[in-house]
Design an enzyme around this catalytic site. Structure first.
Site, short mmCIF file in Angstrom:
data_model
loop_
_atom_site.label_atom_id
_atom_site.label_comp_id
_atom_site.label_asym_id
_atom_site.label_seq_id
_atom_site.Cartn_x
_atom_site.Cartn_y
_atom_site.Cartn_z
N GLU A 109 -28.49 -38.81 -25.46
CA GLU A 109 -27.33 -39.30 -24.69
C GLU A 109 -26.02 -39.01 -25.41
O GLU A 109 -25.08 -39.80 -25.35
CB GLU A 109 -27.44 -40.81 -24.41
CG GLU A 109 -28.66 -41.29 -23.68
CD GLU A 109 -28.88 -40.56 -22.38
OE1 GLU A 109 -27.93 -39.94 -21.86
OE2 GLU A 109 -30.04 -40.59 -21.91
C1 LIG Z 1 -36.85 -38.00 -27.82
C2 LIG Z 1 -35.79 -37.28 -27.06
C3 LIG Z 1 -35.56 -37.61 -25.73
C4 LIG Z 1 -34.60 -36.91 -25.00
N1 LIG Z 1 -34.46 -37.18 -23.65
C5 LIG Z 1 -33.70 -36.34 -22.91
C6 LIG Z 1 -33.71 -36.42 -21.48
O1 LIG Z 1 -34.35 -37.29 -20.88
N2 LIG Z 1 -33.00 -35.51 -20.78
C7 LIG Z 1 -32.26 -34.53 -21.39
O2 LIG Z 1 -31.65 -33.74 -20.69
N3 LIG Z 1 -32.21 -34.44 -22.74
C8 LIG Z 1 -32.92 -35.30 -23.50
N4 LIG Z 1 -32.90 -35.20 -24.87
C9 LIG Z 1 -32.03 -34.21 -25.50
C10 LIG Z 1 -30.85 -34.83 -26.24
O3 LIG Z 1 -29.97 -35.43 -25.34
C11 LIG Z 1 -30.21 -33.72 -27.08
O4 LIG Z 1 -31.13 -33.39 -28.10
C12 LIG Z 1 -28.89 -34.18 -27.67
O5 LIG Z 1 -27.92 -34.30 -26.65
C13 LIG Z 1 -28.35 -33.21 -28.73
O6 LIG Z 1 -28.39 -31.88 -28.31
P1 LIG Z 1 -29.06 -30.78 -29.24
O7 LIG Z 1 -30.37 -31.29 -29.67
O8 LIG Z 1 -29.02 -29.50 -28.52
O9 LIG Z 1 -28.14 -30.73 -30.51
P2 LIG Z 1 -26.89 -29.75 -30.73
O10 LIG Z 1 -26.03 -29.78 -29.54
O11 LIG Z 1 -27.37 -28.45 -31.20
O12 LIG Z 1 -26.12 -30.51 -31.91
C14 LIG Z 1 -26.51 -30.40 -33.28
C15 LIG Z 1 -25.50 -31.12 -34.17
O13 LIG Z 1 -24.22 -30.52 -34.04
C16 LIG Z 1 -23.23 -31.45 -33.63
N5 LIG Z 1 -22.31 -30.79 -32.69
C17 LIG Z 1 -22.63 -30.03 -31.63
N6 LIG Z 1 -21.52 -29.58 -31.02
C18 LIG Z 1 -20.48 -30.06 -31.70
C19 LIG Z 1 -19.06 -29.97 -31.56
N7 LIG Z 1 -18.50 -29.28 -30.57
N8 LIG Z 1 -18.29 -30.62 -32.45
C20 LIG Z 1 -18.84 -31.35 -33.45
N9 LIG Z 1 -20.17 -31.47 -33.63
C21 LIG Z 1 -20.98 -30.84 -32.77
C22 LIG Z 1 -23.99 -32.59 -32.98
O14 LIG Z 1 -23.29 -33.82 -33.10
C23 LIG Z 1 -25.30 -32.59 -33.80
O15 LIG Z 1 -25.12 -33.35 -34.95
C24 LIG Z 1 -33.82 -35.91 -25.63
C25 LIG Z 1 -34.02 -35.63 -26.98
C26 LIG Z 1 -35.00 -36.26 -27.68
C27 LIG Z 1 -35.22 -35.88 -29.12
#
Ligand SMILES: Cc1cc2nc3c(=O)[nH]c(=O)nc-3n(C[C@H](O)[C@H](O)[C@H](O)COP(=O)(O)OP(=O)(O)OC[C@H]3O[C@@H](n4cnc5c(N)ncnc54)[C@H](O)[C@@H]3O)c2cc1C
Length: 606
Positions: A444
């Site tokens: 989220e």
């Molecule tokens: C158990 C679990 C349940 C989930 N449930 C759902 C679900 O029901 N539906 C769904 O759609 N998704 C779901 N997710 C996905 C989750 O919402 C994402 O993993 C999360 O939003 C982070 O995205 P990412 O993993 O791609 O990380 P990334 O976007 O790759 O981010 C990696 C790091 O970089 C930082 N970062 C990224 N961009 C920037 C920026 N512009 N400026 C500063 N910092 C930045 C972030 O804060 C983070 O620390 C789930 C994930 C898990 C693990």
């Protein structure tokens, strides 16, 4: 393993004495049936359901996890039966509109329900929690036909919902979404793509699952402006509300993960699945924000829940486990040693957990009143009212989600620490709380993204500092009223200093950001945490003021309850609130100290 006990006394203190919910509900159309007696009966019944049905499944679900066989996901033993009880109790429709089969009670009652369910068993609570988001999205953006088809079974809990945003290449940056939606002659779309990490993506709890999916139309603009939102049912709904043939969406695999193991986190493959556009073309992300805001406040509960649960269990342990003698002299001379609770450092850990749980709950219940007004505005078609409260809530949402989930992790970790080595051993459940809670700062929107949303969007871009000015005016107004009471004066003086400082920090960052754009990102985390500590201080001061009033004039609870509230407020102001000053210093430090090292030079290995 100990059991969960719903903190009804604390909840009622906040509802009836701090925030005067009876008056608040009396001012709402949806509050007509939320009389104090009914609210009391609902909370008591919900507490019973959570303590008796959900809490016993907490550890079992963690051990067994979900399984995938022949494309179908099975939840752990006991989950389906508990879910059936949940449906029979009518819990899913508690605050859903009556016209779609709900009980029409205020949204805040749903939040209280969610807090108890989530604390007793977070994994379980995710299934109905995601459905709530789907219901809200369809209610706000769906056509009349879509509402007629989907809202009743979702409200009854016969069907469940999901939120399908994330893809392998993007979670935060949804502008990179690749899933395609091709228009068909009958007005439907064929959806093709892979979504990962989808909570409740498949399971055996309901007869159908309604996926809310982000996808791109052919020739859609690049980036976030070219994303649309679709409803993709697992089984095609029949005209009579029955469940028809299987749609082309399947669970490819279950993610193996650190915690919340009883919650099915799925890779979903959409292979030309039939979908229906919801909301306008290319405005999917905006529509999805409805979903995300609801989900983010729901996730903020995952900060309070683990603090509460790990506090309850750590407190029991600290009362029973004995170690050495208190420095101030023997407390239990008949025993071989004094219990842990007599050591000041153990008190530090326990009181930190308590202050986070009760302070965080107050933050949620305060904000929940704004949600009630916002929902009422939407229901009455009063867009101006809905937007006004959406803006107020929008400012608090990243603080609640980001700050409370960070502190929830701290509280869960402290709970393990109180148990010593036994905290690391599965039997006591403390390591499970810590594992389950860890996800809360990630999904989220990560804490980093909440921080950018707060400082970059809500504070600097949209309101030019106005959001901070408005909120601090509310705090200062409260503080000025309590300057004359010697018991409350220290809290009031601190709050007045902090409100001035919060505004000053905002202006200084605004000016610095004009010269250096990295400042918004480099200051954002500290700004978020600072905002959280000040907001929680306001909530502790409000609880202290109510406690003083109840001590002077009588209240619903005991004298000990109110003096403990006052003492916890004192602990918060003297021991936790000083952390805000570290964040203030850090947020003003230049971005240079983060950015000056060349990415190539971040490590020298080999
Ligand atoms: C158990 C679990 C349940 C989930 N449930 C759902 C679900 O029901 N539906 C769904 O759609 N998704 C779901 N997710 C996905 C989750 O919402 C994402 O993993 C999360 O939003 C982070 O995205 P990412 O993993 O791609 O990380 P990334 O976007 O790759 O981010 C990696 C790091 O970089 C930082 N970062 C990224 N961009 C920037 C920026 N512009 N400026 C500063 N910092 C930045 C972030 O804060 C983070 O620390 C789930 C994930 C898990 C693990």
């Amino acid at each position: 393993m100990p059991a969960y006990k719903a903190p009804l006394r604390d909840m009622k203190f906040l509802l009836n004495e701090v925030f005067d919910y009876p008056k608040h509900y009396a001012s709402l159309a949806s509050g007509e049936n939320a009389t104090p007696d009914i609210v009391d009966a609902i909370l008591t019944e919900c507490a019973r359901f959570c303590e008796e049905q959900l809490s016993p499944l907490y550890q079992l679900g963690d051990e067994e996890g979900c399984t995938l066989k022949d494309g179908e996901v099975t939840t752990p033993k006991g989950y389906k039966e508990a879910y059936n009880q949940y449906v029979m109790g009518g819990w899913q429709g508690l605050s859903a509109p009556e016209e779609f089969g709900g009980q029409g009670l205020p949204a805040s009652m749903g939040l209280m329900k969610q807090e108890m369910m989530g604390t007793a068993n977070w994994s379980f609570s995710m299934y109905p929690g995601l459905s709530m988001g789907a219901m809200n999205t369809i209610f706000l953006h769906g056509s009349d036909d879509q509402k007629d088809t989907y809202l009743l079974p979702l409200t009854e809990g016969r069907w469940a919902g999901t939120m399908c945003l994330t893809e392998p290449q993007c979670g935060t940056d949804l502008g990179q979404v690749k899933t395609k939606a091709e228009p068909q002659t009958d007005g439907s779309y064929k959806i093709t793509g892979t979504k990962i990490f989808i909570s409740s993506g498949d399971h055996d709890l309901t007869e159908n699952i309604v996926h809310i999916v982000l996808a791109r139309l052919p020739d859609a603009p690049k980036g976030t402006r070219g994303i649309s939102l679709f409803i993709v049912p697992k089984f095609m709904p029949g005209a009579d509300g029955s469940v028809g043939e299987r749609n082309a969406v399947v669970c490819g695999s279950l993610e193996k993960k650190m915690g919340i193991k009883a919650s099915a986190t799925c890779v979903l493959n959409f292979d030309g699945a039939t979908g229906y556009l919801i909301g306008p073309e290319n405005e999917g992300l905006e529509c999805m924000f409805t979903f995300m805001n609801t989900a983010r406040i729901g996730t903020a509960i995952q900060g309070v829940g683990p603090a509460e649960l790990s506090y309850q269990w750590a407190l029991d342990y600290a009362r029973e486990r004995r170690s050495m003698r208190a420095l101030s002299g023997k407390k239990e001379p008949d025993q071989v040693a004094d219990s842990l609770i007599h050591h000041a450092d153990v008190r530090r850990m326990l009181l930190t957990q308590k202050a986070i749980a009760e302070g965080g709950r107050a933050m949620l219940y305060d904000a929940a009143r704004l949600a009630d007004h916002m929902v009422e505005g939407h229901a009455a078609g009063d867009t101006k009212k809905a937007e006004k409260y959406d803006d107020k809530l929008g400012f608090l949402t990243p603080i609640l989600k980001g700050f409370l989930t960070e502190l929830g992790n701290e509280a869960a970790s402290l709970g393990m620490q109180v148990f010593g080595g036994h905290g690391y051993i599965r039997e006591h459940g403390m390591e499970q709380i810590a594992r389950d809670t860890r996800i809360a700062t990630l999904y989220e929107g990560t804490t980093g993204i909440q921080a950018l949303d707060l400082l970059g969007r809500k504070v600097l871009l949209t309101t030019k500092g106005g959001a901070v000015r408005d909120f601090t005016a509310r705090i200062a107004n409260f503080a000025r009223k309590h300057l004359t009471d010697s018991r409350l004066r220290p809290f009031a003086l601190d709050l007045l200093k902090l409100t001035a400082q919060w505004n000053l920090l905002t202006v200084r960052i605004m000016l610095a950001a004009r010269k250096d754009r990295d400042v918004v990102s480099s200051a954002s985390y500290d700004f978020l945490m600072y905002s959280g500590y000040v907001t929680m201080a306001y909530m502790w001061a409000r609880q202290a003021a109510t406690a003083v009033n109840c001590l002077d004039n009588g209240g619903d609870d005991s004298e000990a309850f109110y003096t403990t509230k006052l003492a916890t407020a004192e602990f918060y102001f003297e021991r936790l609130l000083p952390r805000a000053q570290t964040h203030a210093t850090s947020m003003l430090s230049p971005s240079r100290n983060l950015m000056q090292i060349d990415p190539e030079n971040m490590a020298f290995t080999g």
